[in-house]
Structure formats: structure tokens, C-alpha cells
Write a protein that holds these residues in place. Structure first.
Motif, PDB file in Angstrom:
ATOM      1  N   ASP A 116       0.656  -1.218   0.008  1.00  0.00           N
ATOM      2  CA  ASP A 116      -0.213   0.029  -0.001  1.00  0.00           C
ATOM      3  C   ASP A 116       0.746   1.218  -0.155  1.00  0.00           C
ATOM      4  O   ASP A 116       0.412   2.202  -0.754  1.00  0.00           O
ATOM      5  CB  ASP A 116      -0.945  -0.166   1.060  1.00  0.00           C
ATOM      6  N   ALA A 117       2.014   1.319   0.716  1.00  0.00           N
ATOM      7  CA  ALA A 117       2.670   2.289   0.570  1.00  0.00           C
ATOM      8  C   ALA A 117       3.717   2.583  -0.619  1.00  0.00           C
ATOM      9  O   ALA A 117       3.752   3.757  -1.040  1.00  0.00           O
ATOM     10  CB  ALA A 117       3.934   2.275   1.818  1.00  0.00           C
ATOM     11  N   PHE A 118       3.888   1.541  -1.267  1.00  0.00           N
ATOM     12  CA  PHE A 118       4.570   1.658  -2.633  1.00  0.00           C
ATOM     13  C   PHE A 118       3.531   2.233  -3.504  1.00  0.00           C
ATOM     14  O   PHE A 118       3.926   3.058  -4.409  1.00  0.00           O
ATOM     15  CB  PHE A 118       4.920   0.331  -2.923  1.00  0.00           C
ATOM     16  N   LYS A 119       2.232   1.745  -3.520  1.00  0.00           N
ATOM     17  CA  LYS A 119       1.257   2.392  -4.479  1.00  0.00           C
ATOM     18  C   LYS A 119       1.020   3.663  -4.185  1.00  0.00           C
ATOM     19  O   LYS A 119       0.916   4.404  -5.086  1.00  0.00           O
ATOM     20  CB  LYS A 119      -0.016   1.616  -4.320  1.00  0.00           C
ATOM     21  N   GLU A 120       1.004   3.897  -2.749  1.00  0.00           N
ATOM     22  CA  GLU A 120       0.623   5.380  -2.652  1.00  0.00           C
ATOM     23  C   GLU A 120       1.778   6.536  -2.976  1.00  0.00           C
ATOM     24  O   GLU A 120       1.566   7.546  -3.460  1.00  0.00           O
ATOM     25  CB  GLU A 120       0.393   5.582  -0.995  1.00  0.00           C
ATOM     26  N   LYS A 121       3.180   5.779  -2.906  1.00  0.00           N
ATOM     27  CA  LYS A 121       4.215   6.719  -3.417  1.00  0.00           C
ATOM     28  C   LYS A 121       4.245   7.132  -4.592  1.00  0.00           C
ATOM     29  O   LYS A 121       4.730   8.074  -5.167  1.00  0.00           O
ATOM     30  CB  LYS A 121       5.408   6.142  -2.479  1.00  0.00           C
ATOM     31  N   TRP A 122       4.383   5.809  -5.549  1.00  0.00           N
ATOM     32  CA  TRP A 122       4.669   5.673  -6.687  1.00  0.00           C
ATOM     33  C   TRP A 122       3.566   5.676  -7.831  1.00  0.00           C
ATOM     34  O   TRP A 122       3.927   5.935  -8.827  1.00  0.00           O
ATOM     35  CB  TRP A 122       5.733   4.728  -6.954  1.00  0.00           C
ATOM     36  N   LEU A 123       2.725   4.907  -7.630  1.00  0.00           N
ATOM     37  CA  LEU A 123       1.679   4.456  -8.515  1.00  0.00           C
ATOM     38  C   LEU A 123       0.350   5.070  -8.645  1.00  0.00           C
ATOM     39  O   LEU A 123      -0.072   5.805  -7.758  1.00  0.00           O
ATOM     40  CB  LEU A 123       1.442   2.765  -8.403  1.00  0.00           C
ATOM     41  N   PHE A 124      -0.386   4.861 -10.077  1.00  0.00           N
ATOM     42  CA  PHE A 124      -2.000   5.343  -9.605  1.00  0.00           C
ATOM     43  C   PHE A 124      -2.397   4.205 -10.547  1.00  0.00           C
ATOM     44  O   PHE A 124      -1.777   3.313 -10.976  1.00  0.00           O
ATOM     45  CB  PHE A 124      -2.018   6.468 -10.523  1.00  0.00           C
ATOM     46  N   PHE A 125      -3.922   3.874 -10.267  1.00  0.00           N
ATOM     47  CA  PHE A 125      -4.560   2.781 -10.738  1.00  0.00           C
ATOM     48  C   PHE A 125      -5.428   3.352 -11.884  1.00  0.00           C
ATOM     49  O   PHE A 125      -6.102   4.429 -11.744  1.00  0.00           O
ATOM     50  CB  PHE A 125      -5.651   2.267  -9.783  1.00  0.00           C
ATOM     51  N   ASP A 126      -5.154   2.873 -13.113  1.00  0.00           N
ATOM     52  CA  ASP A 126      -5.776   3.136 -14.482  1.00  0.00           C
ATOM     53  C   ASP A 126      -7.135   2.343 -14.318  1.00  0.00           C
ATOM     54  O   ASP A 126      -7.101   1.499 -14.684  1.00  0.00           O
ATOM     55  CB  ASP A 126      -4.913   2.866 -15.710  1.00  0.00           C
ATOM     56  N   LYS A 127      -8.227   3.137 -14.371  1.00  0.00           N
ATOM     57  CA  LYS A 127      -9.483   2.576 -14.076  1.00  0.00           C
ATOM     58  C   LYS A 127      -9.913   1.970 -15.505  1.00  0.00           C
ATOM     59  O   LYS A 127     -10.565   0.889 -15.547  1.00  0.00           O
ATOM     60  CB  LYS A 127     -10.381   3.669 -13.730  1.00  0.00           C
ATOM     61  N   LYS A 128      -9.853   2.634 -16.403  1.00  0.00           N
ATOM     62  CA  LYS A 128      -9.842   2.026 -17.938  1.00  0.00           C
ATOM     63  C   LYS A 128      -9.175   0.487 -18.255  1.00  0.00           C
ATOM     64  O   LYS A 128     -10.076  -0.305 -18.558  1.00  0.00           O
ATOM     65  CB  LYS A 128      -9.477   3.067 -18.914  1.00  0.00           C
ATOM     66  N   ASP A 129      -8.081   0.546 -18.075  1.00  0.00           N
ATOM     67  CA  ASP A 129      -7.110  -0.547 -18.244  1.00  0.00           C
ATOM     68  C   ASP A 129      -7.321  -1.624 -16.919  1.00  0.00           C
ATOM     69  O   ASP A 129      -6.745  -2.731 -17.045  1.00  0.00           O
ATOM     70  CB  ASP A 129      -5.903  -0.406 -18.603  1.00  0.00           C
ATOM     71  N   LYS A 130      -7.586  -0.905 -15.930  1.00  0.00           N
ATOM     72  CA  LYS A 130      -7.620  -1.671 -14.589  1.00  0.00           C
ATOM     73  C   LYS A 130      -6.101  -2.240 -14.209  1.00  0.00           C
ATOM     74  O   LYS A 130      -5.766  -3.335 -14.086  1.00  0.00           O
ATOM     75  CB  LYS A 130      -8.330  -2.970 -14.507  1.00  0.00           C
ATOM     76  N   ASP A 131      -5.072  -1.343 -14.436  1.00  0.00           N
ATOM     77  CA  ASP A 131      -3.708  -1.576 -14.198  1.00  0.00           C
ATOM     78  C   ASP A 131      -3.094  -0.654 -13.204  1.00  0.00           C
ATOM     79  O   ASP A 131      -3.356   0.494 -13.228  1.00  0.00           O
ATOM     80  CB  ASP A 131      -2.844  -1.479 -15.534  1.00  0.00           C
ATOM     81  N   TRP A 132      -2.237  -0.998 -12.440  1.00  0.00           N
ATOM     82  CA  TRP A 132      -1.271  -0.003 -11.490  1.00  0.00           C
ATOM     83  C   TRP A 132      -0.166   0.370 -12.469  1.00  0.00           C
ATOM     84  O   TRP A 132       0.370  -0.497 -13.254  1.00  0.00           O
ATOM     85  CB  TRP A 132      -0.680  -0.719 -10.414  1.00  0.00           C
ATOM     86  N   MET A 133      -0.097   1.561 -12.511  1.00  0.00           N
ATOM     87  CA  MET A 133       1.114   2.392 -13.363  1.00  0.00           C
ATOM     88  C   MET A 133       1.854   3.529 -12.768  1.00  0.00           C
ATOM     89  O   MET A 133       1.254   4.001 -11.649  1.00  0.00           O
ATOM     90  CB  MET A 133       0.295   2.807 -14.616  1.00  0.00           C
ATOM     91  N   ASN A 134       3.047   3.929 -13.284  1.00  0.00           N
ATOM     92  CA  ASN A 134       3.896   4.793 -12.573  1.00  0.00           C
ATOM     93  C   ASN A 134       3.177   6.267 -12.577  1.00  0.00           C
ATOM     94  O   ASN A 134       2.361   6.369 -13.756  1.00  0.00           O
ATOM     95  CB  ASN A 134       5.275   4.942 -13.321  1.00  0.00           C
TER      96      ASN A 134
END
Length: 180
Positions: free
Chosen positions: A89-107
Motif C-alpha cells: 500500500d505504501a509503495f502504491k501510494e508513493k509511486w503508482l496510480f490505478f488506471d481505471k480504464k485498463d485496470k492496471d497499476w502504473m507509474n
């Protein structure tokens, strides 16, 4: 690295110019391959891929890390966050966003936060995302299933661009020899 000392070095200015000149033609060619699915392509692509890597040094480019974002799988998130001594969760919060269209975690940002811009090397290379490890996906078992990926990548990746150009030339020669 200087171009004169490394014959595999990528000249990004020249690459951009080639993309502008040939992108549409190469994308049409890839669409044609998707639709026609030529026999023998899976035997040709690994040979061409070897040629491409003898001509391209990725560390002189790093466009993939500068202009694109990998998708992060659940396994990637677990592996990388553990490597960085962070929770997922900390990694996601610091570095990523969730692309709702493609349902992917991205930089969140580009270039990639793990790219050292002086060396073009990845600071988490040993645990990098699977998407990065497989990039640019040049010769997969079913090559035609990756033509849509190559359509996207030819604008950013000199290796993909070169692969598609060589594939086009090779398949044209094969067709010409069949006509004779």
C-alpha cells in the motif's frame, strides 16, 4: 556513451525523424500481419530479434523508461515493495496510480522513478516489473498476437522499430521469392 565509440548506440534524433517518416506505413504493415497471419512468422522473428540486438544498445536510449510506464502485477507489487522495505500500500501510494480504464497499476510520473538518468540503468533491475523484463516483446511464440503491442512501441523503442522494418523487408522478400 559516444556514438563514435559504440556502433550499437541509439541516435534519438535520427530515431525520432525515422518514426515521423515511417510510423504510418509500419502500423499499416502490422495491421496487415494481424489480419493475414502469415505462415512461418514465428520462425522468422527470433532470427530478426538476434539481428536487432546486435545493432541496438538499450542503455544508450532508455526511451521505454523515460516515456512509457510498465503495468505492475500483484506479484510485481509484492516483490518490489519488499525489496524497498515498504508495504504494498505504501509503495502504491508513493509511486503508482490505478488506471481505471485498463485496470492496471502504473507509474505516476515519467521518467520512471527507478531510472538513473545519468546511466540509463534501473535501480531495481533485479526485481523490476515483469512488463519491463519482457520489454519490448520482440519475439513471442505467437508473434501475430503481439502486433498491437509493436504498433504502440514503434514510436518509443528503436529496437521495436528496427524489428518491424526488418520483418517487413524479410516478408517482402519471401513473397517475392514465392512469386518467381
Amino acid at each position: 556513451m559516444e556514438l563514435a565509440t559504440n556502433p550499437r548506440a541509439v541516435n534519438l534524433r535520427q530515431f525520432k525523424k525515422q518514426v515521423i517518416e515511417r510510423k504510418r506505413t509500419l502500423k499499416r504493415f502490422l495491421t496487415k500481419l494481424e489480419n493475414e497471419r502469415p505462415r512461418g512468422i514465428d520462425k522468422i522473428t527470433p532470427v530478426i530479434e538476434q539481428e536487432v540486438w546486435s545493432e541496438v544498445d538499450c542503455l544508450t536510449c532508455a526511451n521505454c523508461c523515460k516515456k512509457m510506464s510498465p503495468t505492475f502485477t500483484k506479484q510485481d507489487l509484492i516483490r518490489i515493495s519488499a525489496h524497498l522495505n515498504m508495504t504494498v500500500d505504501a509503495f502504491k501510494e508513493k509511486w503508482l496510480f490505478f488506471d481505471k480504464k485498463d485496470k492496471d497499476w502504473m507509474n505516476v510520473k515519467q521518467p520512471c522513478q527507478f531510472l538513473d538518468l545519468k546511466t540509463n540503468m534501473c535501480s531495481i533491475y533485479e526485481v523490476r516489473p515483469a512488463d519491463c523484463a519482457g520489454f519490448p516483446h520482440l519475439s513471442k511464440k505467437k508473434a501475430v498476437d503481439y502486433m498491437h503491442v509493436h504498433k504502440q512501441n514503434i514510436e518509443y523503442c528503436p529496437a521495436t522499430f528496427k524489428m518491424v522494418e526488418k520483418l517487413k523487408a524479410t516478408l517482402s522478400l519471401v513473397q517475392i521469392s514465392r512469386v518467381r
